[in-house]
Design a protein around this motif. Structure first.
Motif, mmCIF file in Angstrom:
data_model
loop_
_atom_site.group_PDB
_atom_site.id
_atom_site.type_symbol
_atom_site.label_atom_id
_atom_site.label_comp_id
_atom_site.label_asym_id
_atom_site.label_seq_id
_atom_site.Cartn_x
_atom_site.Cartn_y
_atom_site.Cartn_z
ATOM 1 N N ARG A 39 39.547 25.103 27.744
ATOM 2 C CA ARG A 39 39.964 25.600 29.150
ATOM 3 C C ARG A 39 40.907 26.024 29.247
ATOM 4 O O ARG A 39 42.543 25.144 29.374
ATOM 5 N N ILE A 40 41.744 27.342 29.145
ATOM 6 C CA ILE A 40 43.336 28.105 28.573
ATOM 7 C C ILE A 40 43.283 29.355 29.704
ATOM 8 O O ILE A 40 43.400 29.653 28.761
ATOM 9 N N PRO A 41 44.406 28.842 30.721
ATOM 10 C CA PRO A 41 44.126 29.719 31.588
ATOM 11 C C PRO A 41 45.314 30.968 31.401
ATOM 12 O O PRO A 41 45.338 31.895 32.170
ATOM 13 N N ALA B 226 48.328 40.837 29.613
ATOM 14 C CA ALA B 226 48.991 39.605 29.839
ATOM 15 C C ALA B 226 49.439 39.025 31.142
ATOM 16 O O ALA B 226 49.131 38.073 31.759
ATOM 17 N N ARG B 227 50.302 39.633 31.464
ATOM 18 C CA ARG B 227 51.186 39.114 32.744
ATOM 19 C C ARG B 227 49.215 38.628 34.032
ATOM 20 O O ARG B 227 49.949 37.890 34.722
ATOM 21 N N TRP B 228 49.016 39.641 34.141
ATOM 22 C CA TRP B 228 47.208 39.387 34.898
ATOM 23 C C TRP B 228 46.209 38.544 34.372
ATOM 24 O O TRP B 228 45.270 38.712 34.333
ATOM 25 N N ASP B 229 46.727 37.223 33.452
ATOM 26 C CA ASP B 229 46.201 35.869 32.977
ATOM 27 C C ASP B 229 45.060 36.027 34.417
ATOM 28 O O ASP B 229 45.553 35.659 35.504
ATOM 29 N N PRO B 230 44.424 34.690 33.956
ATOM 30 C CA PRO B 230 42.539 34.443 34.531
ATOM 31 C C PRO B 230 44.023 33.484 35.262
ATOM 32 O O PRO B 230 43.766 33.022 36.862
ATOM 33 N N ARG C 44 46.477 33.524 37.001
ATOM 34 C CA ARG C 44 47.336 34.189 37.894
ATOM 35 C C ARG C 44 46.232 34.991 38.955
ATOM 36 O O ARG C 44 46.901 35.036 40.279
ATOM 37 N N ALA C 45 45.244 35.029 38.459
ATOM 38 C CA ALA C 45 43.967 35.175 39.335
ATOM 39 C C ALA C 45 43.335 34.695 39.580
ATOM 40 O O ALA C 45 43.490 34.083 41.181
ATOM 41 N N SER D 200 43.859 31.161 45.541
ATOM 42 C CA SER D 200 43.938 30.423 46.426
ATOM 43 C C SER D 200 44.722 30.600 47.492
ATOM 44 O O SER D 200 44.473 30.559 48.491
ATOM 45 N N LEU D 201 46.122 31.620 47.126
ATOM 46 C CA LEU D 201 47.065 32.209 48.320
ATOM 47 C C LEU D 201 45.947 33.065 49.478
ATOM 48 O O LEU D 201 46.268 32.790 50.525
#
Length: 157
Positions: free
Chosen positions: A49-51, A89-93, A95-96, A101-102
């Motif tokens: 797993r690499i987020p 790339a900026r909206w990677d897992p 960040r999702a 969580s937030l």
């Protein structure tokens, strides 16, 4: 990586106590879907797993962090195309999952079923008046994030 819900803030508890129950259940379901999709996107072919993701102009693709595993590619050779790759790339897992969580924390702050009072914005489930809408404005605004989902109801906002 999945986020656990705060005890006492289950879907069933909301359904039994809150006029916002359908809206809260809708939001919790969307967060579950977002988490599931993000977690699936972190898996490498080897099962690791690499987020995080990164964009490489040398490879003209978006890769899993620290690997040569491509997650998106395109004809990004033109400078005008590169913002698309950087956006992916900026909206990677990672960040999702952080966003989920937030948003979960906001739901928990803005719907306190035990007291029926929102500690986030002060909204109560007392009868609607001109000055007080029927639903918590934060929850209503959050629902707009998912306005293209088939279960979305425009009357929530």
């Amino acid at each position: 990586m999945s986020e656990a819900r705060v005890p006492g803030h289950s879907r069933q508890h909301h359904e039994a106590t809150s006029p916002d129950a359908e809206l809260v259940a809708f939001l919790l379901d969307r967060l579950d879907e977002e988490r599931t999709a993000a977690e699936a996107a972190t898996r490498t072919p080897d099962g690791d797993r690499i987020p995080g993701w990164y964009w490489s102009s040398a490879g003209e693709a978006v890769f899993l962090d620290g690997t040569a595993t491509c997650v998106a590619s395109g004809p990004w050779k033109q400078p005008a195309h590169r913002p698309w790759a950087r956006h992916i790339a900026r909206w990677d897992p990672r960040r999702a999952l952080l966003t989920c969580s937030l948003l979960q924390q906001l739901i928990d702050q803005h719907r306190q079923p035990a007291t029926d009072h929102c500690t986030g914005c002060g909204h109560t489930n007392a009868p609607m008046t001109e000055q007080r809408p029927a639903r918590c404005s934060t929850l209503r605004d959050m629902a707009r994030l998912f306005d293209v989902h088939p279960d979305y109801r425009s009357e929530w906002v």
